[in-house]
Write an enzyme that holds these catalytic residues in place. Structure first.
Site, short mmCIF file in Angstrom:
data_model
loop_
_atom_site.label_atom_id
_atom_site.label_comp_id
_atom_site.label_asym_id
_atom_site.label_seq_id
_atom_site.Cartn_x
_atom_site.Cartn_y
_atom_site.Cartn_z
N ASP A 20 -5.22 8.71 -4.16
CA ASP A 20 -5.64 7.40 -3.69
C ASP A 20 -7.11 7.48 -3.28
OD1 ASP A 20 -6.05 4.94 -2.46
OD2 ASP A 20 -4.09 4.92 -1.50
N HIS A 63 -3.62 4.23 -5.57
CA HIS A 63 -3.21 3.25 -4.56
C HIS A 63 -2.06 2.41 -5.13
CE1 HIS A 63 -4.22 1.38 -0.74
NE2 HIS A 63 -4.34 0.18 -1.28
N SER A 113 -1.05 -0.77 1.98
CA SER A 113 -2.47 -0.98 2.19
C SER A 113 -2.73 -1.59 3.56
CB SER A 113 -3.03 -1.83 1.04
OG SER A 113 -4.42 -1.70 0.92
#
Length: 655
Positions: free
Chosen positions: A306, A337, A200
């Protein structure tokens, strides 16, 4: 699959004996931490490792307090190499999350003893790799946890925070043993060879630092990382979130930073107007143009479902790296994610181990000659490709046209007759799931086009685009284009809270541990769901950006406009018997924000095309659709506004 593999604990006495063996092997190997050629092994004591904190000078004054900012760096490294006069490589994760949100599936945070010395390091990098002769370095980005400065969400301060640490590891920077004043500390234990990893925001920092071309950064492993912050917040002017980078900075700022960084937050707000227009703030935070500066190899990992950091980021970054000949590898999963440690744990740790051994230890273990791409085809079922996108993939133009059933269109290679149109009205309560469920019905909120049942599988590998010519009824309009695999399947349940994984009650251990850092983590399994259709690629745009990707303009109702929507990168096989569908609609509820009006849009089908990355190109499409008949519509559930989940505050994730 549920992973039950366990990396065994190694008693201290055994480690001591093995360390002697490791010392002898140092005479013939680059690391001294291996027993077999090409693989580092756990011969060093984790319990006896050196745990320390330093503060690296960034040479910036982001909070304008009159002194340069220092960022906190927590280090755990084996003691034996330094005692033997040898230097070691570094695995580094630079993050804003170590105190606010935590890392990994269990939201682990850094922990310290009562004297402020580091005890608990999130994730498994230290447990697994330190006994194998690596140092693990966890960096608090400027403005977070124990660092000075201010968070600037992917900008100069974020990137320089991490780059300064690599400079210090290579003898080019300054660090101290305290946040203020203190004594200088040299990284005399480091050989400078650094690999950055993270998920991330952490992955984003790895991308940004690599794009500076900093010397000493040998590899990066970005997991679900951003490559351009504009693309995180907007898609050609269409807003993807109802907040901007100032809100995200406030989310991760340390309490002290919130008090001193109001001016930085205001600059973030001013530089990211909700119009979606491009500004200098976005130029500074777009790493793709600097892909040519990347010296490091890249092992990119991304979930194809995602919906936080969309796969457009992976696709653009990958393509730019390819144009510049950067050595690279990719894993594409069917998750949202999610970190690969939580969807393919055993294979991931083994592959990551080989990757770091090759690029940081210098072992010729064949990882650089292995297949370039691993792609998840179904939950826990993977295939490999020598290159990615798949060999033989070419951009192939498909065209939508009206079918024999009113309101139910056809997708093929034959162009629509001049003057053919399709019409829909934006309904911001409906999502791509609603549209796909009613692909065979004439519904007012979408225009849908599908092939007949395929006679052979059809693979789409890479990123596509859809060019739409539309006439709006109002001065503002948002557009969505999605690709759908119409047919029954079992998929990872990416729209659920776990985004494709279920966390179990059992634990396994991945490396050595201590009381304060056990190295044991909860097991996971695939969370699956049976579906009648799968949306596998998406793209959005504000029609007001028709003349300029970077600047919107009011529309003239009744006037025709042409715009191209960029579809997110994917790799999907539509099986024989299924159908490939294209849907064009307005607001995709839960994924883009609606315009202020509810426009009716009329598509000019003769000037609307889909350029898709088909493996085998047009001949493969012709083979797959030869003789296909379009089925009669089947009843579908009523429209009910099913929207994918999205968090009120984007990006931060416990996993």
């Amino acid at each position: 699959m549920t992973i039950r593999a366990r990396v065994p604990r190694i008693p201290w006495k055994a480690l001591a004996v093995a360390a002697v063996v490791g010392l002898l092997s140092a005479l013939v190997s680059p690391s001294g931490a291996q027993a077999a050629p090409g693989e580092s092994t756990p011969v060093y004591s984790y319990d006896g490792a050196i745990r320390e904190s330093v503060w690296v000078d960034t040479r910036l004054d982001g909070d304008a307090d009159g002194r340069t900012d220092r960022v906190a760096v927590d280090i755990v490294r084996p003691a034996e190499p330094a005692q033997q006069g040898r230097k070691i490589p570094v695995i580094m994760d630079a993050s804003p999350y170590y105190s606010c949100c935590g890392r990994g599936n269990e939201s682990q945070k850094k922990t310290y003893d009562d004297r402020g010395r580091p005890v608990g390091f999130p994730l498994y990098y230290d447990n697994y790799f330190v006994p194998r002769g690596y140092a693990t370095v966890l960096v608090d980005l400027a403005g977070t946890n124990r660092s000075d400065g201010c968070v600037d969400v992917g900008g100069r301060s974020d990137i320089r925070s991490a780059k300064a640490v690599i400079d210090w590891l290579n003898g080019r920077g300054r660090a101290y043993d305290a946040r203020t004043a203190g004594h200088p500390v040299a990284a005399d234990w480091s050989n400078g060879r650094t690999g950055m990893i993270g998920k991330s925001w952490d992955a984003t920092i790895a991308n940004g630092v690599a794009a500076t071309g900093v010397k000493g950064l040998k590899t990066i492993v970005p997991i679900a990382g951003i490559s351009s912050w504009y693309d995180y917040y907007f898609a050609k002017g269409a807003p993807l979130y109802d907040s901007g980078p100032d809100g995200l900075a406030d989310y991760v700022d340390s309490p002290e930073a919130r008090e001193r960084c109001a001016a930085v937050q205001q600059r973030l707000a001013d530089g990211a107007p909700r119009t979606g227009d491009w500004t200098g703030l976005w130029t500074e935070r777009d790493y793709v143009p600097d892909a040519g500066k990347v010296r490091a190899s890249v092992f990119l990992v991304h979930g194809m479902q995602d919906l936080n950091v969309r796969t457009r980021h992976a696709g653009r970054w990958w393509d730019a790296l390819a144009r510049h000949g950067v050595e690279r590898k990719i894993w594409l999963s069917r998750t949202g994610h999610v970190d690969p440690f939580d969807f393919r744990r055993t294979d991931w740790v083994r592959t990551l181990h080989q990757w770091f051994d090759h690029y940081l230890m210098g072992y010729d273990n064949g990882i650089d000659r292995a297949p370039m791409a691993d792609v998840e085809r179904a939950p826990d079922s993977w295939t490999t490709d020598a290159r990615w996108p798949a060999a033989g993939t070419t951009a192939t133009t498909l065209r939508p046209r009206n079918g024999t059933t009113p309101g139910v269109g056809v997708l093929g290679t034959e162009p629509a007759p001049h003057g053919s149109t399709a019409q829909f009205t934006d309904d911001p309560e409906l999502s791509e799931a609603d549209w796909a469920a009613h692909i065979d019905e004439s519904t007012p909120a979408k225009a849908g086009f599908a092939t007949g049942p395929l006679r052979a599988p059809l693979r789409l590998s890479g990123a596509g685009k859809v060019t739409v010519t539309a006439t709006p009824s109002t001065s503002t309009a948002h557009l969505s284009a999605v690709l759908v695999d119409v047919g029954p399947d079992t998929i990872r349940n990416y729209a659920a809270e776990g985004e494709g994984i279920t966390t179990l009650g059992t634990r396994t251990c991945w490396g050595a541990g201590t009381t304060g850092d056990t190295g044991c983590f909860k097991d996971t399994a695939a969370d699956t769901r049976k579906v009648a259709h799968t949306v596998f690629s998406r793209g959005w745009a504000d029609l007001g950006n028709h003349a300029d990707d970077h600047k919107g303009r009011p529309l003239t109702p009744g006037k025709r406009y042409t715009i191209t929507l960029d579809l997110a990168a994917s790799d999907h096989i539509v099986p024989a018997g299924h159908r490939l569908a294209l849907i064009v609609a307005g607001t995709d509820a839960g994924l883009i924000d609606p315009p202020p009006s509810r426009p009716r849009l009329t598509l000019d089908l003769s000037r609307t095309t889909a350029e898709l990355p088909l493996t085998g190109g047009a001949p493969a499409f012709a083979k797959a659709t030869a003789g296909a008949r379009h089925p009669a519509p089947e009843p579908a559930p009523p429209l009910r506004g099913i929207a994918p989940p999205r968090t009120a505050t984007p990006l931060p994730s416990a996993r």
